[in-house]
Scaffold this motif. Structure first.
Motif: not given
Ligand SMILES: Nc1nc2c(ncn2[C@@H]2O[C@H](COP(=O)(O)OP(=O)(O)O)[C@@H](O)[C@H]2O)c(=O)[nH]1
Ligand SMILES: [Mg+2]
Ligand SMILES: [Zn+2]
Lengths: 181, 222
Positions: A166, B137, B162, B187, B190-192, B194, B216
């Motif tokens: 991360t 967003r 996002d 990822r 930015n692991p979150k 979509s 959303q």
């Protein structure tokens, strides 16, 4: 001149008392569903019967497509505010911390600054930029490590070779302090 | 010789814009309006995605579009053809939209009659990422012909969004774009985020993207 206009973001040609930047008389001649028009001259080709387009035109800028200009405006503004509060006579140096995820060119930043700060107490001040590297943290072993995003393609933990990482720094965009006299 | 003093500043460089953006966000939230900011390179399919989205949302929400462009109003005209209100912001050279400009545009819209405002930001992957517009967003588009290495070149953009719409998947067979490698690169930044694979040409993948947007909107406003 462009500087003041840019900060003011005036809607081009707005006339007080008329709905949107066009004289009252001209306005009433436009289709009822027109939202706004910046330049009355454009009315004929921009507004067709059914369309509902508003156009807001900002003043042309001296410099082209460079966000360093807007960034520099902000730096100057913040520095002047702090210097004035401290009743300083001159700003000598401004220390910035910029994460390397941001694509800011030091040279352009300084050039814009020199231009914008003319005749202010920040004239000839030096921008001293500390570039903060991108640092990742490994989700497997907790190791944090710097990484040059632009050179290598596979981000991997140097300790355990894990790839669940991360981003923990590299997005800084910060004014640290100013040196004044 | 005068003494040199150091004054601690400790402020975000773009604090003014950040503050204005926060005000815009709060105001829209109170008014029950959801604002989405779409960022991408020129030609990646921003206008196409907006048009597809507007068509899918007919009957669901009342939308308006804010179009950013350096000096034209072609995109706003396309939106207006769908009978959707559009504001064209001509920035006269500025390479991004900021919260001050967006506020101007919002003031020209009949906000009480809207549920959704979509911003088409200026086409590039660098500057718009720096400036908060006040949107609830942020979404970005990357089109397949641009290549799977873009997260390495424009990390900030990928890290602030996002949602990521990978457009023009109808080109996948013709290119060496490696979707798996691309997804991994994204990822890590930015692991979150979509991720949606779509083609605005064939309509493939659009329903999933629209579903996300509806979720959303419901989460933010409902
Ligand atoms: N093959 C293909 N072409 C697309 C797709 N989406 C958009 N285009 C085309 O790409 C071009 C640029 O699209 P546009 O929406 O104007 O991009 P913008 O500049 O980002 O607003 C147009 O010619 C579109 O028809 C897609 O999914 N597949
Ligand atoms: Mg477009
Ligand atoms: Zn590890």
């Amino acid at each position: 001149m462009y500087f003041a206009n840019r900060l003011g973001y005036d809607v081009h040609g707005r006339v007080p008392g008329s709905p949107f930047g066009v004289p009252e008389s001209a306005w009433s001649a436009l289709p009822a569903n027109t939202i706004s028009l910046a330049k009355y001259n454009d009315a004929a080709d921009k507004v067709s019967g059914r369309s509902r387009i508003g156009i807001i035109t900002f003043q042309e800028q001296v410099f082209g497509e460079m966000h360093e200009l807007a960034v520099t405006e902000s730096i100057l503004k913040v520095a002047l505010r702090h210097a004035n509060e401290a009743k300083a006579e001159k700003i000598i140096r401004i220390h910035l911390r910029i994460g390397c995820l941001s694509d800011v060119s030091d040279e352009w930043l300084q050039r814009y600054f020199d231009f914008l700060s003319k005749d202010s107490i920040a004239e000839k001040a030096e921008l001293s930029i500390e570039h903060v590297p991108a640092v990742f943290c490994c989700g497997d072993c907790g190791e944090s490590f710097p990484f040059n995003l632009r050179e290598m393609s596979n981000i991997q933990c140097p300790q355990c070779k894990g790839s669940k990482v991360t981003l923990i720094s590299g997005r800084e965009y910060f004014i640290k302090d100013i040196e004044v006299m | 010789m005068q003494e040199v003093n150091v004054i601690e500043v400790k402020e975000e460089i773009l604090a003014d814009n950040d503050k204005r953006a926060a005000d815009v966000r709060e105001r829209l939230h109170k008014q029950g309006v959801f604002m989405l900011n779409i960022m991408a390179s020129p030609g990646s399919g921003k206008t196409s995605l907006i048009l597809q989205t507007l068509r899918s949302l007919k009957g669901h929400s009342r939308a308006a579009v804010i179009e950013g462009d350096i000096d034209s109003s072609v995109d706003a005209e396309k939106v207006a053809k769908e009978e959707i209100p559009a504001i064209q912001l001509r920035t006269g050279g500025a390479c991004h939209l900021d919260a001050f400009m967006i506020e101007k545009a919002l003031n020209e819209l009949d906000i009480d009659k809207l549920d959704l405002v979509i911003i088409e930001n200026i086409g590039n992957l660098v500057c718009p990422a720096e400036f908060d517009t006040g949107a609830a967003r942020n979404a970005m588009i990357l089109s397949v012909p641009e290549g799977d290495d873009k997260p390495l070149k424009y990390p900030l953009m990928f890290s602030v969004c996002d949602a990521l719409v990978v457009n023009k998947i109808d080109y996948l067979g013709l290119s060496d774009f490696n979707m798996q490698v691309f997804r991994e690169r994204v990822r890590k930044l930015n692991p979150k985020i979509s991720i949606f694979e779509v083609s605005c040409k064939t309509g493939e993948g659009i329903p999933d993207w629209v579903e996300w947007l509806k979720e959303q909107m419901a989460a933010k406003i409902g």
